[in-house]
Motif scaffolding. Sequence first.
Motif, short mmCIF file in Angstrom:
data_model
loop_
_atom_site.label_atom_id
_atom_site.label_comp_id
_atom_site.label_asym_id
_atom_site.label_seq_id
_atom_site.Cartn_x
_atom_site.Cartn_y
_atom_site.Cartn_z
N LEU A 22 0.82 -1.21 0.00
CA LEU A 22 0.00 0.00 0.00
C LEU A 22 0.86 1.27 0.00
O LEU A 22 0.51 2.24 -0.67
N GLU A 23 1.97 1.25 0.72
CA GLU A 23 2.86 2.41 0.71
C GLU A 23 3.43 2.63 -0.70
O GLU A 23 3.50 3.76 -1.18
N GLU A 24 3.83 1.55 -1.34
CA GLU A 24 4.38 1.69 -2.69
C GLU A 24 3.31 2.13 -3.68
O GLU A 24 3.59 2.90 -4.60
N LYS A 25 2.08 1.69 -3.50
CA LYS A 25 0.97 2.17 -4.34
C LYS A 25 0.73 3.65 -4.10
O LYS A 25 0.46 4.40 -5.04
N LYS A 26 0.82 4.08 -2.83
CA LYS A 26 0.61 5.48 -2.48
C LYS A 26 1.63 6.36 -3.19
O LYS A 26 1.30 7.45 -3.66
N SER A 34 -4.20 3.25 5.73
CA SER A 34 -4.38 2.02 6.49
C SER A 34 -3.85 2.19 7.91
O SER A 34 -3.02 3.06 8.20
N PHE A 35 -4.34 1.32 8.79
CA PHE A 35 -3.92 1.30 10.19
C PHE A 35 -3.96 -0.15 10.64
O PHE A 35 -4.78 -0.94 10.16
N TYR A 36 -3.08 -0.51 11.56
CA TYR A 36 -2.95 -1.90 12.00
C TYR A 36 -2.99 -1.95 13.53
O TYR A 36 -2.41 -1.10 14.20
N ILE A 37 -3.68 -2.94 14.05
CA ILE A 37 -3.84 -3.12 15.49
C ILE A 37 -3.25 -4.47 15.86
O ILE A 37 -3.70 -5.51 15.36
#
Length: 146
Positions: A22-26, A34-37
């Motif tokens: 997702l970072e590379e797509k951004k 996005s966020f992760y728990i």
Amino acid sequence: MKIYDLIGIGFGPSNIALAIALEEKKQNGYPVESFYIEKQPSFAWHANMMLDNVHMQVSFLKDLATMRNPSSRYTFINYLHEKNRLQDFINLKTFFPSRHEFNDYLAWAAAHFDHCCTYGEEVIEVLPEKLGDDISLLRVRSRDSA
């Protein structure tokens, strides 16, 4: 209340690889917030399996990014380069890093996403939010896992 495009439950290898993608797509104009728990208090990958002299059973080329994007800054090769370990690893003449080194690689990659991951939180429910008959979003509730 913050609304994200995606919330990942857990921050192990699969969600780290997703965060990287997702970072590379951004960077290419496809913004997904996005966020992760993660329930564990800090990054740990199979902590009880970190035995001395134990190696991975799959090639390092099956890392978090290489198969999808060999030029990614998140490849195992780049990790080795940034840690000044590339020459030492090459001299081992193996495709199978130790579990300790691969764990360090995963922790290195995960640390790049500290800004969008919370540790020590347990997801307790995921509830649909309706707008008429349609589900417009999912509400994720978590609490301190201690």
